[in-house]
Design a protein around this motif. Structure first.
Motif, PDB file in Angstrom:
ATOM      1  N   ARG A   5       0.027  -6.112   3.844  1.00  0.00           N
ATOM      2  CA  ARG A   5      -0.408  -4.962   2.964  1.00  0.00           C
ATOM      3  C   ARG A   5      -0.137  -3.641   3.669  1.00  0.00           C
ATOM      4  O   ARG A   5       0.269  -2.690   3.014  1.00  0.00           O
ATOM      5  N   GLY A  26       2.302  -0.862   2.349  1.00  0.00           N
ATOM      6  CA  GLY A  26       1.803   0.803   2.073  1.00  0.00           C
ATOM      7  C   GLY A  26       2.701   1.697   2.533  1.00  0.00           C
ATOM      8  O   GLY A  26       2.850   2.768   2.023  1.00  0.00           O
ATOM      9  N   SER A  79       0.035   6.352  -5.173  1.00  0.00           N
ATOM     10  CA  SER A  79      -0.984   5.561  -5.600  1.00  0.00           C
ATOM     11  C   SER A  79      -0.830   4.145  -5.273  1.00  0.00           C
ATOM     12  O   SER A  79      -1.896   3.622  -4.724  1.00  0.00           O
ATOM     13  N   GLU A  80       0.281   3.796  -5.214  1.00  0.00           N
ATOM     14  CA  GLU A  80       0.439   2.292  -4.760  1.00  0.00           C
ATOM     15  C   GLU A  80       0.174   2.227  -3.105  1.00  0.00           C
ATOM     16  O   GLU A  80      -0.439   1.245  -2.622  1.00  0.00           O
ATOM     17  N   ALA A  85      -3.473   2.255  -2.489  1.00  0.00           N
ATOM     18  CA  ALA A  85      -4.072   0.921  -2.737  1.00  0.00           C
ATOM     19  C   ALA A  85      -3.671  -0.071  -1.474  1.00  0.00           C
ATOM     20  O   ALA A  85      -4.712  -0.707  -1.384  1.00  0.00           O
ATOM     21  N   GLU A  86      -2.689   0.046  -1.003  1.00  0.00           N
ATOM     22  CA  GLU A  86      -2.333  -1.031  -0.040  1.00  0.00           C
ATOM     23  C   GLU A  86      -3.058  -0.645   1.181  1.00  0.00           C
ATOM     24  O   GLU A  86      -3.380  -1.475   1.922  1.00  0.00           O
ATOM     25  N   ARG A 130      -5.839   1.027   1.521  1.00  0.00           N
ATOM     26  CA  ARG A 130      -7.202   0.566   1.301  1.00  0.00           C
ATOM     27  C   ARG A 130      -7.523  -0.887   1.523  1.00  0.00           C
ATOM     28  O   ARG A 130      -8.295  -1.418   1.979  1.00  0.00           O
ATOM     29  N   ALA A 131      -6.533  -1.755   1.008  1.00  0.00           N
ATOM     30  CA  ALA A 131      -6.683  -3.073   1.044  1.00  0.00           C
ATOM     31  C   ALA A 131      -6.536  -3.654   2.556  1.00  0.00           C
ATOM     32  O   ALA A 131      -7.244  -4.557   2.930  1.00  0.00           O
ATOM     33  N   CYS A 180      -1.785  10.580   1.178  1.00  0.00           N
ATOM     34  CA  CYS A 180      -1.692   9.899  -0.016  1.00  0.00           C
ATOM     35  C   CYS A 180      -2.141  10.694  -0.997  1.00  0.00           C
ATOM     36  O   CYS A 180      -1.779  10.923  -2.097  1.00  0.00           O
TER      37      CYS A 180
END
Length: 258
Positions: free
Chosen positions: A67, A71, A81-82, A85-86, A88-89, A106
């Protein structure tokens, strides 16, 4: 996507290799080889790196290192945005705060500098190591500039790390960001001084401080081949070197943030 035969997957960091041990052996090898391709290409061909990261993500989305790699590949291609999200995961999986500065950046990339500034004031920043705290300072200064707060950006960069004569991995970029902010504020003499200090610390060419100094000093780079073509047509030996011309003006004393 094809992967060269000489890429075995053993090239990855041992901590990442350990994470992949939770996968079946064949799958772990496939994921590792794709992660190696991400690392190898992210600087020179980020779009290709991104493509390999998507394969790794499809194969092992429950592995934090995958992940994180996805990111950074998305970040390198400005898919903020992508990337967020990565990141954060990955953070949810590991509990680590080390991605906090790039997550804040970001937010800047998404046009939300106020969120980046808010993150700079969160308790997570105090848990970062020194390199991470300097990175967070660079991001916060960049957010200030995004918001048109140039003087505040300059003050944000003023720190013990900036004043120190010790050269650390972050020194060149911190000095460069400070010089760039000073120049934007019209403080050319001080800017030149700090670009010179950035160049002094920049052993790996992480910044273009030398070019910025040349611009401030009025140095022009002229291609000798172009001059020959514009001449009288006589046959002269071809010279592929660049000829440096220009004068150094007397300008007094002598970051870009992410």
């Amino acid at each position: 996507m094809p992967i060269p035969d000489d890429v075995t997957g053993d090239e990855i960091d041992k901590d990442v290799r350990q994470e992949l041990q939770s996968l079946p052996k064949g799958l772990a090898e496939d994921v590792a080889r794709n992660l190696v391709m991400v690392a190898n290409l992210i600087d020179e061909d980020p779009e290709q790196a991104y493509a390999y990261s998507r394969i790794a993500l499809r194969l092992a989305s429950r592995v934090a290192a995958v992940r994180e790699a996805a990111g950074f590949a998305a970040y390198a291609t400005q898919k903020y945005s992508e990337a967020l999200a990565e990141f954060r995961a990955a953070r949810r999986m590991t509990g680590s705060v080390e991605l906090w500065p790039v997550m804040a950046d970001c937010e800047r990339g998404l046009g939300r500098p106020e969120r980046a500034l808010a993150m700079a004031g969160e308790p997570e920043v105090q848990k970062l190591d020194k390199a991470g705290q300097v990175e967070m300072r660079l991001v916060a200064a960049g957010a200030r500039r995004d918001m048109g707060q140039l003087d505040a950006a300059i003050v944000t960069l003023q720190s013990p790390e900036l004043a120190s004569n010790s050269v650390q991995p972050w020194t060149a970029r911190l000095r460069y960001a400070y010089a760039d902010a000073l120049l934007a504020a019209g403080r050319e003499g001080e800017a030149r001084e700090w670009f010179a200090k950035a160049l002094e610390a920049d052993k790996d060419g992480a910044t273009d401080a030398s070019d910025r100094l040349a611009e401030l000093d009025g140095v022009e780079f002229v291609d000798v081949m172009d001059e020959d073509r514009e001449g009288d047509g006589e046959n002269e030996p071809e010279n592929k070197a660049a000829n440096v011309e220009g004068t150094h003006e007397q300008d007094g004393e002598g970051e870009k943030a992410e």
